[in-house]
Design a protein around this motif. Structure first.
Motif, PDB file in Angstrom:
ATOM      1  N   GLN A   1      37.215  45.144  33.098  1.00 65.05           N
ATOM      2  CA  GLN A   1      37.630  44.802  31.742  1.00 65.05           C
ATOM      3  C   GLN A   1      38.060  43.338  31.699  1.00 65.05           C
ATOM      4  OE1 GLN A   1      37.543  46.772  28.988  1.00 65.05           O
ATOM      5  NE2 GLN A   1      36.526  48.302  30.259  1.00 65.05           N
ATOM      6  N   GLU A   2      37.849  42.698  30.593  1.00 64.19           N
ATOM      7  CA  GLU A   2      38.155  41.276  30.424  1.00 64.19           C
ATOM      8  C   GLU A   2      39.628  40.959  30.700  1.00 64.19           C
ATOM      9  OE1 GLU A   2      37.186  37.400  29.846  1.00 64.19           O
ATOM     10  OE2 GLU A   2      35.734  39.009  29.600  1.00 64.19           O
ATOM     11  N   GLU A   3      40.531  41.870  30.323  1.00 63.08           N
ATOM     12  CA  GLU A   3      41.959  41.595  30.480  1.00 63.08           C
ATOM     13  C   GLU A   3      42.483  41.869  31.884  1.00 63.08           C
ATOM     14  OE1 GLU A   3      41.426  45.766  28.954  1.00 63.08           O
ATOM     15  OE2 GLU A   3      40.744  43.837  28.233  1.00 63.08           O
ATOM     16  N   THR A   4      41.667  42.419  32.773  1.00 63.69           N
ATOM     17  CA  THR A   4      42.092  42.704  34.143  1.00 63.69           C
ATOM     18  C   THR A   4      42.320  41.404  34.906  1.00 63.69           C
ATOM     19  OG1 THR A   4      40.825  44.757  34.154  1.00 63.69           O
ATOM     20  CG2 THR A   4      41.452  43.864  36.289  1.00 63.69           C
ATOM     21  N   ASP A   5      43.492  41.287  35.543  1.00 66.24           N
ATOM     22  CA  ASP A   5      43.782  40.083  36.324  1.00 66.24           C
ATOM     23  C   ASP A   5      44.315  40.419  37.720  1.00 66.24           C
ATOM     24  OD1 ASP A   5      46.279  40.995  35.659  1.00 66.24           O
ATOM     25  OD2 ASP A   5      47.053  39.038  35.071  1.00 66.24           O
ATOM     26  N   GLN A   6      44.300  41.702  38.093  1.00 72.60           N
ATOM     27  CA  GLN A   6      44.742  42.101  39.428  1.00 72.60           C
ATOM     28  C   GLN A   6      43.796  43.156  39.990  1.00 72.60           C
ATOM     29  OE1 GLN A   6      48.863  43.368  38.856  1.00 72.60           O
ATOM     30  NE2 GLN A   6      49.510  41.493  39.880  1.00 72.60           N
ATOM     31  N   LEU A   7      43.549  43.054  41.288  1.00 70.88           N
ATOM     32  CA  LEU A   7      42.736  44.038  42.008  1.00 70.88           C
ATOM     33  C   LEU A   7      43.431  44.378  43.315  1.00 70.88           C
ATOM     34  CD1 LEU A   7      39.153  42.508  41.613  1.00 70.88           C
ATOM     35  CD2 LEU A   7      40.066  44.502  40.413  1.00 70.88           C
ATOM     36  N   MET A   8      43.152  45.569  43.811  1.00 69.89           N
ATOM     37  CA  MET A   8      43.662  45.990  45.116  1.00 69.89           C
ATOM     38  C   MET A   8      42.463  46.212  46.038  1.00 69.89           C
ATOM     39  SD  MET A   8      46.778  48.599  44.118  1.00 69.89           S
ATOM     40  CE  MET A   8      45.686  49.894  43.653  1.00 69.89           C
ATOM     41  N   PHE A   9      42.634  45.843  47.297  1.00 71.44           N
ATOM     42  CA  PHE A   9      41.602  46.023  48.309  1.00 71.44           C
ATOM     43  C   PHE A   9      42.184  46.878  49.429  1.00 71.44           C
ATOM     44  CE2 PHE A   9      40.505  42.272  46.029  1.00 71.44           C
ATOM     45  CZ  PHE A   9      39.121  42.219  46.028  1.00 71.44           C
ATOM     46  N   GLY A  10      41.392  47.817  49.930  1.00 67.67           N
ATOM     47  CA  GLY A  10      41.893  48.674  50.991  1.00 67.67           C
ATOM     48  C   GLY A  10      40.783  49.196  51.889  1.00 67.67           C
ATOM     49  N   PHE A  11      41.129  49.405  53.135  1.00 65.12           N
ATOM     50  CA  PHE A  11      40.211  49.958  54.117  1.00 65.12           C
ATOM     51  C   PHE A  11      41.030  50.456  55.293  1.00 65.12           C
ATOM     52  CE2 PHE A  11      36.981  49.655  57.541  1.00 65.12           C
ATOM     53  CZ  PHE A  11      35.979  50.388  56.948  1.00 65.12           C
ATOM     54  N   VAL A  12      40.560  51.500  55.931  1.00 66.31           N
ATOM     55  CA  VAL A  12      41.270  52.065  57.079  1.00 66.31           C
ATOM     56  C   VAL A  12      41.375  51.008  58.174  1.00 66.31           C
ATOM     57  CG1 VAL A  12      41.200  53.834  58.867  1.00 66.31           C
ATOM     58  CG2 VAL A  12      40.487  54.387  56.543  1.00 66.31           C
ATOM     59  N   GLY A  13      42.574  50.804  58.695  1.00 60.83           N
ATOM     60  CA  GLY A  13      42.793  49.835  59.761  1.00 60.83           C
ATOM     61  C   GLY A  13      43.141  48.443  59.278  1.00 60.83           C
ATOM     62  N   LEU A  14      43.088  48.217  57.959  1.00 64.40           N
ATOM     63  CA  LEU A  14      43.443  46.921  57.373  1.00 64.40           C
ATOM     64  C   LEU A  14      44.655  47.100  56.472  1.00 64.40           C
ATOM     65  CD1 LEU A  14      39.898  45.696  56.333  1.00 64.40           C
ATOM     66  CD2 LEU A  14      41.195  44.959  58.306  1.00 64.40           C
ATOM     67  N   GLU A  15      45.451  46.060  56.364  1.00 65.37           N
ATOM     68  CA  GLU A  15      46.597  46.117  55.466  1.00 65.37           C
ATOM     69  C   GLU A  15      46.098  46.056  54.025  1.00 65.37           C
ATOM     70  OE1 GLU A  15      49.901  43.606  56.125  1.00 65.37           O
ATOM     71  OE2 GLU A  15      49.975  44.014  58.272  1.00 65.37           O
ATOM     72  N   PRO A  16      46.552  46.985  53.186  1.00 63.63           N
ATOM     73  CA  PRO A  16      46.132  46.917  51.778  1.00 63.63           C
ATOM     74  C   PRO A  16      46.671  45.645  51.137  1.00 63.63           C
ATOM     75  CG  PRO A  16      47.850  48.552  52.083  1.00 63.63           C
ATOM     76  CD  PRO A  16      47.489  48.043  53.443  1.00 63.63           C
ATOM     77  N   MET A  17      45.922  45.120  50.187  1.00 66.32           N
ATOM     78  CA  MET A  17      46.373  43.891  49.544  1.00 66.32           C
ATOM     79  C   MET A  17      46.105  43.951  48.048  1.00 66.32           C
ATOM     80  SD  MET A  17      43.498  41.107  50.726  1.00 66.32           S
ATOM     81  CE  MET A  17      44.059  39.822  49.670  1.00 66.32           C
TER      82      MET A  17
END
Length: 150
Positions: free
Chosen positions: A64-80
Motif C-alpha cells: 500500500q502507498e502509505e506503508t513505511d515499515q516492513l519486517m524481515f525474518g528467517f530462521v537463524g537470523l535476527e528479525p528486523m
C-alpha cells in the motif's frame, strides 16, 4: 435515473481511487558476511507475509502507498524492522545472524550484538564495492533492538 447513475459513478470513482494506491518495492537481502539470503520472509507490521526473497536474495513486492515499515525474518537470523521514505523504490537490506550467547548476562549479550550492529555500515560499503549492492547509501532506518527492557 440520471441522478442515480451519476451518484453511483462518483461513488465507484472515489472508492477505487482510495484503494488503488499500490507501489512496488524491489530489493536485495544479504547477511553480515555478504552472502545472499534466499527465502527471507517479508511482513507488513500486522505480520501478514507479503513476499519472500528468491534464490538470489532479491524480492519484488507490492505494498500500500502509505506503508513505511516492513519486517524481515528467517530462521537463524535476527528479525528486523525497517522504516523507509515514501518515495523509496529500492531496498538493500543487511541482516545479522542470530547468535546464542550462553552463560553470559543479557547486558553483555546486548553489548556484543550492538558491536556487530554498529559494523553494518562497513558491511554495506564492502557490499557496494563488491557489486552486491547498487548504492552505498542507506535509504532506510533501523534501530537496535535490545534483549533487555530497561
Amino acid at each position: 435515473m440520471m441522478k442515480l447513475t451519476l451518484i453511483l459513478s462518483i461513488f465507484i470513482f472515489l472508492t477505487s481511487a482510495v484503494h488503488g494506491q499500490i507501489r512496488t518495492i524491489k530489493g536485495t537481502v544479504i547477511c553480515e558476511y555478504l552472502e545472499l539470503l534466499p527465502g527471507v520472509s517479508i511482513y507488513s507490521l500486522d505480520t501478514v507475509e507479503i513476499g519472500r526473497t528468491n534464490l538470489d536474495g532479491e524480492f519484488n513486492i507490492s505494498i500500500q502507498e502509505e506503508t513505511d515499515q516492513l519486517m524481515f525474518g528467517f530462521v537463524g537470523l535476527e528479525p528486523m524492522t525497517i522504516t523507509f521514505a515514501d518515495n523509496c523504490e529500492k531496498l538493500e537490506i543487511i541482516m545479522m545472524y542470530g547468535v546464542h550467547y550462553d552463560f553470559i548476562s543479557l547486558r553483555k549479550a546486548d553489548r556484543l550484538r550492538k558491536k556487530r550492529f554498529d559494523k553494518l555500515p562497513e558491511v554495506r560499503k564492502k557490499a557496494f564495492e563488491q557489486g552486491i549492492f547498487k548504492s552505498d547509501s542507506l535509504n532506510y532506518s533501523q534501530e537496535f533492538d535490545s534483549y533487555r527492557d530497561d
